[in-house]
Design a protein around this motif. Structure first.
Motif, PDB file in Angstrom:
ATOM      1  N   GLY A  81       0.789  -1.221   0.000  1.00  0.00           N
ATOM      2  CA  GLY A  81       0.000   0.000   0.000  1.00  0.00           C
ATOM      3  C   GLY A  81       0.819   1.267   0.000  1.00  0.00           C
ATOM      4  O   GLY A  81       0.312   2.339   0.340  1.00  0.00           O
ATOM      5  N   ILE A  82       2.100   1.164  -0.379  1.00  0.00           N
ATOM      6  CA  ILE A  82       3.006   2.317  -0.416  1.00  0.00           C
ATOM      7  C   ILE A  82       3.627   2.410  -1.809  1.00  0.00           C
ATOM      8  O   ILE A  82       4.022   1.390  -2.387  1.00  0.00           O
ATOM      9  CB  ILE A  82       4.123   2.195   0.635  1.00  0.00           C
ATOM     10  CG1 ILE A  82       3.522   2.152   2.047  1.00  0.00           C
ATOM     11  CG2 ILE A  82       5.140   3.325   0.516  1.00  0.00           C
ATOM     12  CD1 ILE A  82       4.533   1.835   3.129  1.00  0.00           C
ATOM     13  N   LEU A  83       3.689   3.624  -2.341  1.00  0.00           N
ATOM     14  CA  LEU A  83       4.405   3.846  -3.595  1.00  0.00           C
ATOM     15  C   LEU A  83       5.875   4.022  -3.245  1.00  0.00           C
ATOM     16  O   LEU A  83       6.379   5.121  -3.044  1.00  0.00           O
ATOM     17  CB  LEU A  83       3.847   5.079  -4.314  1.00  0.00           C
ATOM     18  CG  LEU A  83       4.294   5.304  -5.761  1.00  0.00           C
ATOM     19  CD1 LEU A  83       3.922   4.114  -6.648  1.00  0.00           C
ATOM     20  CD2 LEU A  83       3.681   6.588  -6.320  1.00  0.00           C
ATOM     21  N   ASP A  84       6.564   2.896  -3.123  1.00  0.00           N
ATOM     22  CA  ASP A  84       7.925   2.879  -2.585  1.00  0.00           C
ATOM     23  C   ASP A  84       8.866   3.748  -3.397  1.00  0.00           C
ATOM     24  O   ASP A  84       8.951   3.626  -4.618  1.00  0.00           O
ATOM     25  CB  ASP A  84       8.455   1.440  -2.558  1.00  0.00           C
ATOM     26  CG  ASP A  84       7.691   0.566  -1.581  1.00  0.00           C
ATOM     27  OD1 ASP A  84       7.799   0.795  -0.371  1.00  0.00           O
ATOM     28  OD2 ASP A  84       6.983  -0.357  -2.050  1.00  0.00           O
ATOM     29  N   GLY A  85       9.588   4.644  -2.706  1.00  0.00           N
ATOM     30  CA  GLY A  85      10.587   5.494  -3.332  1.00  0.00           C
ATOM     31  C   GLY A  85      10.059   6.798  -3.884  1.00  0.00           C
ATOM     32  O   GLY A  85      10.851   7.639  -4.333  1.00  0.00           O
ATOM     33  N   PHE A  86       8.730   6.997  -3.849  1.00  0.00           N
ATOM     34  CA  PHE A  86       8.166   8.229  -4.410  1.00  0.00           C
ATOM     35  C   PHE A  86       8.606   9.438  -3.595  1.00  0.00           C
ATOM     36  O   PHE A  86       8.532   9.435  -2.371  1.00  0.00           O
ATOM     37  CB  PHE A  86       6.646   8.126  -4.432  1.00  0.00           C
ATOM     38  CG  PHE A  86       5.951   9.327  -5.028  1.00  0.00           C
ATOM     39  CD1 PHE A  86       6.280   9.783  -6.292  1.00  0.00           C
ATOM     40  CD2 PHE A  86       4.959   9.987  -4.321  1.00  0.00           C
ATOM     41  CE1 PHE A  86       5.640  10.873  -6.853  1.00  0.00           C
ATOM     42  CE2 PHE A  86       4.303  11.080  -4.863  1.00  0.00           C
ATOM     43  CZ  PHE A  86       4.647  11.532  -6.133  1.00  0.00           C
ATOM     44  N   SER A  87       9.047  10.493  -4.281  1.00  0.00           N
ATOM     45  CA  SER A  87       9.578  11.682  -3.623  1.00  0.00           C
ATOM     46  C   SER A  87       8.507  12.518  -2.954  1.00  0.00           C
ATOM     47  O   SER A  87       8.810  13.360  -2.105  1.00  0.00           O
ATOM     48  CB  SER A  87      10.326  12.556  -4.632  1.00  0.00           C
ATOM     49  OG  SER A  87       9.411  13.087  -5.592  1.00  0.00           O
ATOM     50  N   GLY A  88       7.257  12.334  -3.353  1.00  0.00           N
ATOM     51  CA  GLY A  88       6.174  13.154  -2.839  1.00  0.00           C
ATOM     52  C   GLY A  88       5.765  14.272  -3.771  1.00  0.00           C
ATOM     53  O   GLY A  88       4.750  14.931  -3.542  1.00  0.00           O
ATOM     54  N   SER A  89       6.526  14.517  -4.834  1.00  0.00           N
ATOM     55  CA  SER A  89       6.211  15.561  -5.808  1.00  0.00           C
ATOM     56  C   SER A  89       6.081  14.954  -7.195  1.00  0.00           C
ATOM     57  O   SER A  89       6.850  14.062  -7.577  1.00  0.00           O
ATOM     58  CB  SER A  89       7.305  16.639  -5.838  1.00  0.00           C
ATOM     59  OG  SER A  89       7.379  17.328  -4.609  1.00  0.00           O
ATOM     60  N   LEU A  90       5.096  15.447  -7.932  1.00  0.00           N
ATOM     61  CA  LEU A  90       4.928  15.035  -9.321  1.00  0.00           C
ATOM     62  C   LEU A  90       4.816  16.297 -10.165  1.00  0.00           C
ATOM     63  O   LEU A  90       3.997  17.174  -9.881  1.00  0.00           O
ATOM     64  CB  LEU A  90       3.672  14.174  -9.484  1.00  0.00           C
ATOM     65  CG  LEU A  90       3.587  13.351 -10.777  1.00  0.00           C
ATOM     66  CD1 LEU A  90       4.680  12.291 -10.817  1.00  0.00           C
ATOM     67  CD2 LEU A  90       2.215  12.692 -10.907  1.00  0.00           C
ATOM     68  N   SER A  91       5.672  16.408 -11.173  1.00  0.00           N
ATOM     69  CA  SER A  91       5.705  17.627 -11.989  1.00  0.00           C
ATOM     70  C   SER A  91       5.192  17.335 -13.391  1.00  0.00           C
ATOM     71  O   SER A  91       5.067  16.191 -13.816  1.00  0.00           O
ATOM     72  CB  SER A  91       7.116  18.213 -12.040  1.00  0.00           C
ATOM     73  OG  SER A  91       8.050  17.276 -12.543  1.00  0.00           O
ATOM     74  N   TRP A  92       4.894  18.425 -14.105  1.00  0.00           N
ATOM     75  CA  TRP A  92       4.251  18.321 -15.409  1.00  0.00           C
ATOM     76  C   TRP A  92       4.698  19.470 -16.298  1.00  0.00           C
ATOM     77  O   TRP A  92       5.210  20.480 -15.826  1.00  0.00           O
ATOM     78  CB  TRP A  92       2.725  18.381 -15.243  1.00  0.00           C
ATOM     79  CG  TRP A  92       2.278  19.658 -14.569  1.00  0.00           C
ATOM     80  CD1 TRP A  92       2.181  19.878 -13.222  1.00  0.00           C
ATOM     81  CD2 TRP A  92       1.954  20.895 -15.208  1.00  0.00           C
ATOM     82  NE1 TRP A  92       1.805  21.178 -12.980  1.00  0.00           N
ATOM     83  CE2 TRP A  92       1.647  21.827 -14.176  1.00  0.00           C
ATOM     84  CE3 TRP A  92       1.869  21.312 -16.531  1.00  0.00           C
ATOM     85  CZ2 TRP A  92       1.280  23.146 -14.450  1.00  0.00           C
ATOM     86  CZ3 TRP A  92       1.503  22.614 -16.796  1.00  0.00           C
ATOM     87  CH2 TRP A  92       1.205  23.515 -15.760  1.00  0.00           C
ATOM     88  N   ALA A  93       4.473  19.311 -17.585  1.00  0.00           N
ATOM     89  CA  ALA A  93       4.696  20.402 -18.543  1.00  0.00           C
ATOM     90  C   ALA A  93       3.769  20.213 -19.721  1.00  0.00           C
ATOM     91  O   ALA A  93       3.384  19.089 -20.062  1.00  0.00           O
ATOM     92  CB  ALA A  93       6.146  20.452 -19.013  1.00  0.00           C
ATOM     93  N   ILE A  94       3.397  21.316 -20.333  1.00  0.00           N
ATOM     94  CA  ILE A  94       2.657  21.309 -21.593  1.00  0.00           C
ATOM     95  C   ILE A  94       3.613  21.773 -22.686  1.00  0.00           C
ATOM     96  O   ILE A  94       4.180  22.864 -22.608  1.00  0.00           O
ATOM     97  CB  ILE A  94       1.433  22.248 -21.541  1.00  0.00           C
ATOM     98  CG1 ILE A  94       0.480  21.836 -20.410  1.00  0.00           C
ATOM     99  CG2 ILE A  94       0.724  22.255 -22.895  1.00  0.00           C
ATOM    100  CD1 ILE A  94      -0.170  20.491 -20.595  1.00  0.00           C
ATOM    101  N   TYR A  95       3.803  20.915 -23.688  1.00  0.00           N
ATOM    102  CA  TYR A  95       4.684  21.207 -24.817  1.00  0.00           C
ATOM    103  C   TYR A  95       3.852  21.526 -26.061  1.00  0.00           C
ATOM    104  O   TYR A  95       2.800  20.923 -26.284  1.00  0.00           O
ATOM    105  CB  TYR A  95       5.584  20.009 -25.131  1.00  0.00           C
ATOM    106  CG  TYR A  95       6.764  19.843 -24.212  1.00  0.00           C
ATOM    107  CD1 TYR A  95       8.030  20.287 -24.577  1.00  0.00           C
ATOM    108  CD2 TYR A  95       6.624  19.226 -22.974  1.00  0.00           C
ATOM    109  CE1 TYR A  95       9.128  20.120 -23.741  1.00  0.00           C
ATOM    110  CE2 TYR A  95       7.711  19.058 -22.126  1.00  0.00           C
ATOM    111  CZ  TYR A  95       8.966  19.507 -22.522  1.00  0.00           C
ATOM    112  OH  TYR A  95      10.046  19.340 -21.685  1.00  0.00           O
ATOM    113  N   THR A  96       4.364  22.430 -26.875  1.00  0.00           N
ATOM    114  CA  THR A  96       3.779  22.662 -28.187  1.00  0.00           C
ATOM    115  C   THR A  96       4.033  21.446 -29.072  1.00  0.00           C
ATOM    116  O   THR A  96       4.820  20.552 -28.736  1.00  0.00           O
ATOM    117  CB  THR A  96       4.381  23.906 -28.849  1.00  0.00           C
ATOM    118  OG1 THR A  96       5.806  23.721 -28.971  1.00  0.00           O
ATOM    119  CG2 THR A  96       4.101  25.154 -28.026  1.00  0.00           C
ATOM    120  N   ASP A  97       3.365  21.411 -30.219  1.00  0.00           N
ATOM    121  CA  ASP A  97       3.475  20.297 -31.151  1.00  0.00           C
ATOM    122  C   ASP A  97       4.399  20.669 -32.301  1.00  0.00           C
ATOM    123  O   ASP A  97       4.255  21.729 -32.909  1.00  0.00           O
ATOM    124  CB  ASP A  97       2.080  19.968 -31.685  1.00  0.00           C
ATOM    125  CG  ASP A  97       2.094  18.865 -32.726  1.00  0.00           C
ATOM    126  OD1 ASP A  97       2.953  17.965 -32.633  1.00  0.00           O
ATOM    127  OD2 ASP A  97       1.230  18.898 -33.620  1.00  0.00           O
TER     128      ASP A  97
END
Length: 218
Positions: A81-97
């Motif tokens: 029940g643990i996401l082992d090793g996860f830093s606690g932050s999830l980042s994202w970006a929107i890229y043009t095509d």
């Protein structure tokens, strides 16, 4: 170079998309799903620790992106029940095509308090599967065009911390296959490689449309 894993691993640039300004503040309206690729493939995933993965978004009208939900696994064979090793932050970006593939960053951000829910599922390799929902800073408005959503474990622009977090794929390709790169800081369009898989995610949006910066509440 293995950027996507089929448990075991498998590997997983110019017509600019119209990308408009961000909207101020959070929505007071209920969110609606604007792109749904939640049909999980538990056998394959993209590495997003030390790498980037990006999939295409296709909006026929200007759409504000409020939240994104993805499905992640660790690489520890257990059911704790643990996401082992996860830093606690999830980042994202929107890229043009760049037609085809991701071009240049239009927006990016990091959610330091993502919502993690243990799905109770296990990948084919026996890894815990979590549903992870993030809020996008500034609620970017994109379209009407194709853009790319990139996901990265840790702060945007950071290098890998040694953890191993993967983004599960969907069972069918919608639009193009997802793109991957080993340059997690500032990849050029030529550094993205197309894969034979699509990422699993759901994008939610304020249902009201934006035209030239004006909100249409009809």
């Amino acid at each position: 170079l293995a950027l996507a894993f089929r448990f075991a691993p498998v590997l997983p640039v110019l017509a600019a998309a119209l990308v408009m300004g961000s909207s101020p503040g959070a929505s007071v309206f209920a969110l609606s799903t604007v792109q749904d690729q939640s049909d999980l493939d538990l056998s394959t995933a993209f590495v997003i620790s030390g790498f980037l993965a990006a999939d295409d978004l296709n909006f026929p009208v200007n759409s504000r992106i409020d939240t994104v939900t993805v499905w992640l696994t660790d690489t520890v064979v257990n059911n704790n029940g643990i996401l082992d090793g996860f830093s606690g932050s999830l980042s994202w970006a929107i890229y043009t095509d760049t037609d085809p593939g991701p071009g240049y960053i239009a927006y990016s951000g990091t959610d330091t308090t993502p919502e993690l829910i243990d799905t109770g599922l296990q990948s084919n390799a026996g890894y815990d599967v979590f549903r992870v929902r993030i809020d996008l800073d500034g609620r970017p408005i994109v379209g009407p065009a194709r853009v790319y959503l990139a996901i990265h474990e840790g702060a945007w622009g950071s290098v890998g911390d040694g953890s191993s977090i993967h983004w599960l794929t969907s069972s069918a390709i919608s639009g193009s296959g997802a793109y991957v790169t080993g340059d997690e800081v500032n990849p050029t369009p030529a550094e993205w490689l197309v894969s034979n898989y699509d990422a699993a995610f759901v994008v939610e949006s304020d249902p009201h449309l934006w035209y030239g910066g004006y909100l249409d509440t009809s």
